[in-house]
Design a protein around this motif. Structure first.
Motif, PDB file in Angstrom:
ATOM      1  N   GLY A 309      51.191  44.247  32.581  1.00  0.00           N
ATOM      2  CA  GLY A 309      50.094  43.327  32.714  1.00  0.00           C
ATOM      3  C   GLY A 309      49.216  43.819  33.681  1.00  0.00           C
ATOM      4  O   GLY A 309      48.000  43.522  33.588  1.00  0.00           O
ATOM      5  N   ASN A 310      49.383  44.430  34.976  1.00  0.00           N
ATOM      6  CA  ASN A 310      48.593  44.837  35.850  1.00  0.00           C
ATOM      7  C   ASN A 310      47.599  46.166  35.392  1.00  0.00           C
ATOM      8  O   ASN A 310      46.429  46.168  36.139  1.00  0.00           O
ATOM      9  CB  ASN A 310      49.341  45.273  37.253  1.00  0.00           C
ATOM     10  CG  ASN A 310      49.726  43.868  37.956  1.00  0.00           C
ATOM     11  OD1 ASN A 310      49.029  42.899  37.631  1.00  0.00           O
ATOM     12  ND2 ASN A 310      50.744  43.878  38.714  1.00  0.00           N
ATOM     13  N   VAL A 311      48.334  46.843  34.718  1.00  0.00           N
ATOM     14  CA  VAL A 311      47.583  48.171  34.089  1.00  0.00           C
ATOM     15  C   VAL A 311      46.343  47.491  33.010  1.00  0.00           C
ATOM     16  O   VAL A 311      45.281  47.931  33.274  1.00  0.00           O
ATOM     17  CB  VAL A 311      48.590  49.151  33.412  1.00  0.00           C
ATOM     18  CG1 VAL A 311      47.642  50.082  32.512  1.00  0.00           C
ATOM     19  CG2 VAL A 311      49.492  49.633  34.273  1.00  0.00           C
ATOM     20  N   LEU A 312      46.846  46.538  32.372  1.00  0.00           N
ATOM     21  CA  LEU A 312      45.798  45.880  31.681  1.00  0.00           C
ATOM     22  C   LEU A 312      44.486  45.337  32.675  1.00  0.00           C
ATOM     23  O   LEU A 312      43.447  45.212  32.135  1.00  0.00           O
ATOM     24  CB  LEU A 312      46.414  44.603  30.743  1.00  0.00           C
ATOM     25  CG  LEU A 312      45.415  44.012  29.747  1.00  0.00           C
ATOM     26  CD1 LEU A 312      44.701  44.809  28.846  1.00  0.00           C
ATOM     27  CD2 LEU A 312      46.005  42.618  29.215  1.00  0.00           C
ATOM     28  N   ARG A 313      45.149  44.561  33.520  1.00  0.00           N
ATOM     29  CA  ARG A 313      43.990  43.927  34.491  1.00  0.00           C
ATOM     30  C   ARG A 313      43.205  44.940  34.933  1.00  0.00           C
ATOM     31  O   ARG A 313      42.012  44.726  35.155  1.00  0.00           O
ATOM     32  CB  ARG A 313      44.636  43.105  35.288  1.00  0.00           C
ATOM     33  CG  ARG A 313      45.544  41.913  34.817  1.00  0.00           C
ATOM     34  CD  ARG A 313      46.215  41.023  35.951  1.00  0.00           C
ATOM     35  NE  ARG A 313      46.900  40.037  35.400  1.00  0.00           N
ATOM     36  CZ  ARG A 313      48.375  40.074  35.156  1.00  0.00           C
ATOM     37  NH1 ARG A 313      49.225  41.109  35.825  1.00  0.00           N
ATOM     38  NH2 ARG A 313      49.151  39.030  34.734  1.00  0.00           N
ATOM     39  N   ALA A 386      45.430  31.425  42.389  1.00  0.00           N
ATOM     40  CA  ALA A 386      44.934  30.113  41.738  1.00  0.00           C
ATOM     41  C   ALA A 386      43.626  30.015  41.347  1.00  0.00           C
ATOM     42  O   ALA A 386      43.162  29.420  40.505  1.00  0.00           O
ATOM     43  CB  ALA A 386      45.403  29.175  42.895  1.00  0.00           C
ATOM     44  N   GLU A 387      42.596  30.440  42.109  1.00  0.00           N
ATOM     45  CA  GLU A 387      40.956  30.338  41.937  1.00  0.00           C
ATOM     46  C   GLU A 387      40.754  31.571  40.964  1.00  0.00           C
ATOM     47  O   GLU A 387      39.582  31.016  40.210  1.00  0.00           O
ATOM     48  CB  GLU A 387      40.509  30.511  43.246  1.00  0.00           C
ATOM     49  CG  GLU A 387      40.857  29.235  44.304  1.00  0.00           C
ATOM     50  CD  GLU A 387      40.185  29.362  45.627  1.00  0.00           C
ATOM     51  OE1 GLU A 387      39.298  30.046  45.675  1.00  0.00           O
ATOM     52  OE2 GLU A 387      40.547  28.581  46.647  1.00  0.00           O
ATOM     53  N   TYR A 388      41.188  32.515  40.836  1.00  0.00           N
ATOM     54  CA  TYR A 388      40.665  33.602  40.096  1.00  0.00           C
ATOM     55  C   TYR A 388      41.870  34.274  39.307  1.00  0.00           C
ATOM     56  O   TYR A 388      42.286  35.427  39.534  1.00  0.00           O
ATOM     57  CB  TYR A 388      40.042  34.574  40.881  1.00  0.00           C
ATOM     58  CG  TYR A 388      39.024  34.129  41.845  1.00  0.00           C
ATOM     59  CD1 TYR A 388      37.443  34.232  41.119  1.00  0.00           C
ATOM     60  CD2 TYR A 388      38.993  33.744  43.072  1.00  0.00           C
ATOM     61  CE1 TYR A 388      36.437  33.569  41.988  1.00  0.00           C
ATOM     62  CE2 TYR A 388      38.176  33.385  43.744  1.00  0.00           C
ATOM     63  CZ  TYR A 388      36.463  33.273  43.438  1.00  0.00           C
ATOM     64  OH  TYR A 388      35.656  32.760  43.751  1.00  0.00           O
ATOM     65  N   PRO A 389      42.374  33.511  38.278  1.00  0.00           N
ATOM     66  CA  PRO A 389      43.551  34.203  37.513  1.00  0.00           C
ATOM     67  C   PRO A 389      43.334  35.566  36.881  1.00  0.00           C
ATOM     68  O   PRO A 389      44.162  36.269  36.990  1.00  0.00           O
ATOM     69  CB  PRO A 389      43.814  32.915  36.484  1.00  0.00           C
ATOM     70  CG  PRO A 389      42.553  32.070  36.299  1.00  0.00           C
ATOM     71  CD  PRO A 389      42.010  32.519  37.779  1.00  0.00           C
ATOM     72  N   LEU A 390      42.042  35.894  36.541  1.00  0.00           N
ATOM     73  CA  LEU A 390      41.938  37.244  35.648  1.00  0.00           C
ATOM     74  C   LEU A 390      42.136  38.229  36.803  1.00  0.00           C
ATOM     75  O   LEU A 390      42.722  39.416  36.078  1.00  0.00           O
ATOM     76  CB  LEU A 390      40.494  37.380  35.318  1.00  0.00           C
ATOM     77  CG  LEU A 390      40.107  36.448  34.229  1.00  0.00           C
ATOM     78  CD1 LEU A 390      38.510  36.498  33.845  1.00  0.00           C
ATOM     79  CD2 LEU A 390      40.678  37.005  32.891  1.00  0.00           C
ATOM     80  N   THR A 391      41.963  38.103  38.067  1.00  0.00           N
ATOM     81  CA  THR A 391      42.284  39.387  39.058  1.00  0.00           C
ATOM     82  C   THR A 391      43.671  39.391  39.730  1.00  0.00           C
ATOM     83  O   THR A 391      43.980  40.153  40.226  1.00  0.00           O
ATOM     84  CB  THR A 391      41.056  39.290  39.940  1.00  0.00           C
ATOM     85  OG1 THR A 391      40.905  38.364  40.466  1.00  0.00           O
ATOM     86  CG2 THR A 391      39.990  40.257  39.305  1.00  0.00           C
TER      87      THR A 391
END
Length: 492
Positions: A309-313, A386-391
């Protein structure tokens, strides 16, 4: 590809306050130049480009002590009769080089600018072929998802703190004495040594990304040595956080850019279309990242050798640097949805990556004191997730600086409005790496010293890159003629 060009390609993202009014004088009335110009090493460079070496103090607190080399490059002004001075191309990073830029991005400058200036590039202290440093990191620790670390899938920073200590120990063990003396203030002082060696009373500059912070610090420390200063894709100058503020800015930068990606990724005629509507793209990516957190896909040849997941992000963040990269993320998502991966991305030579990583870490960590407590980072990560789920909390996470063994040699420079009004900021409205919100803080700090051109465009690097014709023309006019807008402008 030569080492000069490889290093430049890696980053495709570092006080006497007098405003002198005397007319600019050319190098003929400045100090006698002291450089010996020779053919630059490597191939693929403009035949007009030459290189020279400037010796600077390793430690400016001990100016008579050990010296190090800073390598500079030059392509002379194309019209000697129109020559005004030098235009220093200040690279991003930290860890970027502009040594090849007179042959590269410098040739994109309009003819009237190239006529007026010698184009000057340089490899900042610590970066080869200048006197170089290396932390000797394990190959796995060179993964970007380790260097700009992402929390665990559950949000924990515990493993990140372990990684920070391992990386910091390696840098202390293998980096040598120079690691203590790589920071933005030292780079700015090196630039003034370069100015003296070139025989110039003043310099003009085009700083990009981290180079905007270097340019701001130089303009603060040596205001009477500046002519026309362009700062492109601007860093938040907060002197209490410095690079921590830059990393935190990725939260907003991703949010600013994501709607453009979502719109592109849902266009009907797009061969890499991800969804039927833009609104469907965000939940699609969040769901896929969560799935890859639970069950990564093996990815031979990549670092790490799995698509998690983190590589995708991280790929999402990298892709947002330019709309031209959007297909990279879309193709990765389509492959992952099918349970496969594309070919592993090409990596720079490990020697170059080790060098760039060491310079970047030293600069970020030596500029300002970072918290050492895991609890501080955990609190920030929890709020960010919580505020910025994409990152997913990465912008507030602990990196190598959380365990850095050295302390800053001086307080960060506070950027102020004291000095000549000769600075032009150019800033894309949607920039993942240096978001508009941070650029506005630099604009506020500079006050009447600066005018800002905000460009209705998406991507990092505005001038002659991801901006628009209006912004490009405004910057070119300023460099060529000195004409600058009377007030901040918006280039629609």
């Amino acid at each position: 590809m030569t080492q000069i060009k490889r290093t430049a390609a890696l980053v495709a993202t570092s006080a006497a306050l007098l405003g002198l009014t005397a007319p600019l004088t050319t190098s003929a009335s400045a100090a006698t130049p002291s450089l010996r110009w020779v053919k630059c090493a490597g191939t693929g460079l403009d035949p007009r480009q030459q290189c020279a070496t400037v010796q600077v103090p390793m430690d400016y607190a001990d100016p008579g002590g050990r010296t190090i080399d800073v390598v500079v490059s030059r392509i002379p002004a194309e019209d000697p009769a129109a020559r005004r001075g030098v235009l220093v191309l200040i690279p991003g990073g930290p860890g970027g080089s502009s040594l090849a830029n007179p042959s590269g991005k410098g040739q994109k400058l309009p003819r009237e600018v190239r006529d007026a200036y010698d184009l000057i590039g340089f490899a900042p202290r610590g970066l080869a072929p200048s006197t170089s440093v290396d932390c000797g990191l394990d190959h796995a620790d060179l993964a970007l998802s380790k260097l700009r670390p992402w929390p665990a899938p559950d949000g924990s920073v515990a493993e990140n703190m372990v990684t920070a200590r391992r990386l910091a120990d390696a840098c202390a063990r293998n980096g040598g004495e120079l690691m203590r003396h790589i920071d933005t203030v030292a780079e700015a002082r090196d630039l003034d040594r370069v100015r003296t060696a070139l025989g110039e009373r003043r310099i003009s500059a085009w700083g990009v990304s981290y180079g905007t912070y270097v340019g701001s610090v130089y303009s603060q420390l040596f205001p009477h040595r500046t002519d026309r200063i362009v700062l492109d894709s601007n860093d938040d100058p907060d002197p209490t956080r410095v690079a921590r503020a830059w990393l935190a800015g990725h939260e907003q930068g991703v949010e600013d850019t994501f709607p453009e990606f979502a719109k592109w990724a849902s266009t009907p005629d797009n061969p890499d279309r991800l969804a039927g509507t833009a609104a469907e793209v965000r939940p699609l990516i969040l769901k896929l990242a969560a799935r890859l957190d639970r069950k990564p896909i093996p990815w031979p040849g990549a670092n790490p050798e799995e698509l998690n997941g983190n590589v995708l992000r991280q790929t999402m963040l990298d892709t947002f640097y330019s709309p031209s990269r959007f297909p990279t993320l879309a193709k990765l998502i389509l492959a992952a949805q099918a349970g496969t991966v594309p070919p592993a991305p090409a990596a720079p030579p490990e020697q170059v990556l080790q060098n760039v990583t060491a310079v970047g870490a030293a600069t970020l960590c030596n500029d300002v004191t970072w918290p050492e407590s895991a609890a501080v980072y955990q609190k920030g990560v929890d709020k960010s997730r919580a505020e910025y789920p994409l990152t997913a909390g990465m912008p507030r996470n602990a990196m190598v600086c959380a365990a850095w063994p050295y302390r800053p040699k001086q307080a960060p420079v506070r950027i102020t409005d004291r000095g000549p009004s000769n600075i032009l900021l150019v800033q894309n409205e949607r920039d993942v790496a240096t978001p508009l919100a941070g650029a506005l803080k630099l604009r506020q700090a500079l006050g009447d010293r600066a005018v800002m051109v905000t460009v209705n465009a998406t991507g990092h690097d505005a001038y002659l890159a991801n901006g628009n014709a209006c912004g490009d023309e405004t910057v070119s006019r300023f460099l060529a003629t000195g004409e600058r807008p009377d007030r901040d402008v918006y280039c629609a």
